[in-house]
Design a protein around this motif. Sequence first.
Motif, PDB file in Angstrom:
ATOM      1  N   GLU A   3       0.833  -1.200   0.000  1.00 27.35           N
ATOM      2  CA  GLU A   3       0.000   0.000   0.000  1.00 27.35           C
ATOM      3  C   GLU A   3       0.873   1.257   0.000  1.00 27.35           C
ATOM      4  O   GLU A   3       0.569   2.220  -0.707  1.00 27.35           O
ATOM      5  CB  GLU A   3      -0.922   0.016   1.234  1.00 27.35           C
ATOM      6  N   LEU A   6       2.353   1.772  -3.426  1.00 28.66           N
ATOM      7  CA  LEU A   6       1.309   2.224  -4.327  1.00 28.66           C
ATOM      8  C   LEU A   6       0.997   3.701  -4.083  1.00 28.66           C
ATOM      9  O   LEU A   6       0.882   4.491  -5.024  1.00 28.66           O
ATOM     10  CB  LEU A   6       0.058   1.364  -4.147  1.00 28.66           C
ATOM     11  N   ARG A 126      -6.969   4.981  -8.068  1.00 31.63           N
ATOM     12  CA  ARG A 126      -6.475   3.831  -8.824  1.00 31.63           C
ATOM     13  C   ARG A 126      -5.335   4.253  -9.740  1.00 31.63           C
ATOM     14  O   ARG A 126      -5.359   5.341 -10.294  1.00 31.63           O
ATOM     15  CB  ARG A 126      -7.587   3.221  -9.679  1.00 31.63           C
ATOM     16  N   ASP A 130      -0.399   0.901 -15.985  1.00 29.17           N
ATOM     17  CA  ASP A 130       0.975   0.810 -15.474  1.00 29.17           C
ATOM     18  C   ASP A 130       1.706  -0.282 -16.254  1.00 29.17           C
ATOM     19  O   ASP A 130       1.739  -1.439 -15.846  1.00 29.17           O
ATOM     20  CB  ASP A 130       0.961   0.506 -13.972  1.00 29.17           C
ATOM     21  N   GLU A 133      -0.213  -3.496 -16.895  1.00 25.91           N
ATOM     22  CA  GLU A 133      -0.707  -4.291 -15.765  1.00 25.91           C
ATOM     23  C   GLU A 133      -2.155  -3.932 -15.454  1.00 25.91           C
ATOM     24  O   GLU A 133      -2.660  -2.888 -15.854  1.00 25.91           O
ATOM     25  CB  GLU A 133       0.154  -4.019 -14.523  1.00 25.91           C
ATOM     26  N   LYS A 136      -4.587  -0.956 -10.200  1.00 25.12           N
ATOM     27  CA  LYS A 136      -4.331  -1.180  -8.762  1.00 25.12           C
ATOM     28  C   LYS A 136      -5.055  -0.102  -7.986  1.00 25.12           C
ATOM     29  O   LYS A 136      -4.972   1.072  -8.329  1.00 25.12           O
ATOM     30  CB  LYS A 136      -2.838  -1.113  -8.476  1.00 25.12           C
ATOM     31  N   GLU A 137      -5.772  -0.506  -6.947  1.00 20.90           N
ATOM     32  CA  GLU A 137      -6.534   0.449  -6.151  1.00 20.90           C
ATOM     33  C   GLU A 137      -5.871   0.667  -4.802  1.00 20.90           C
ATOM     34  O   GLU A 137      -5.492  -0.287  -4.116  1.00 20.90           O
ATOM     35  CB  GLU A 137      -7.966  -0.040  -5.960  1.00 20.90           C
TER      36      GLU A 137
END
Length: 140
Positions: A3, A6, A126, A130, A133, A136-137
């Motif tokens: 996380e 990200l 989000r 990427d 890919e 992702k959130e």
Amino acid sequence: MSEQELKEQVINTIANHKTGVLSSVENNKPHTRYMTFYNEDLTLFTPTKLDTEKVDEIKNNPNVAVLIGYEGNGIGDTYVEITGTSTINKSQEVKERFWEESFNKWFEGPNDPNYVFLEIQPETVRILNDHGEAPKELHM
């Protein structure tokens, strides 16, 4: 990806791209325009005039979406999608913190009463596109 990693990727993407797309709601339909964004721990701020239709739209329906980061190069262009709610921020401290001389085209200075910010509180963040890919959130 953790996380924290990200979140750092989101913050870096926003930091490297001040211009993005803001969508608000007008007559139950999206209304989109380019804006300049400033980020503070994923709360976005964007300057605007108080007497604009986007301010009226936000007052009527605070739901917004922001896209920021895409450069038009294709599959490798990572960008960020943020959905959330917006409020009108008239704080003098915020107006002075983000003031730029380029704003002189639209405002008389940081004390101009028509110079305000939309403050966007994220609900969903989000990372998209990427390097091909899946999205992702970031959990808010």
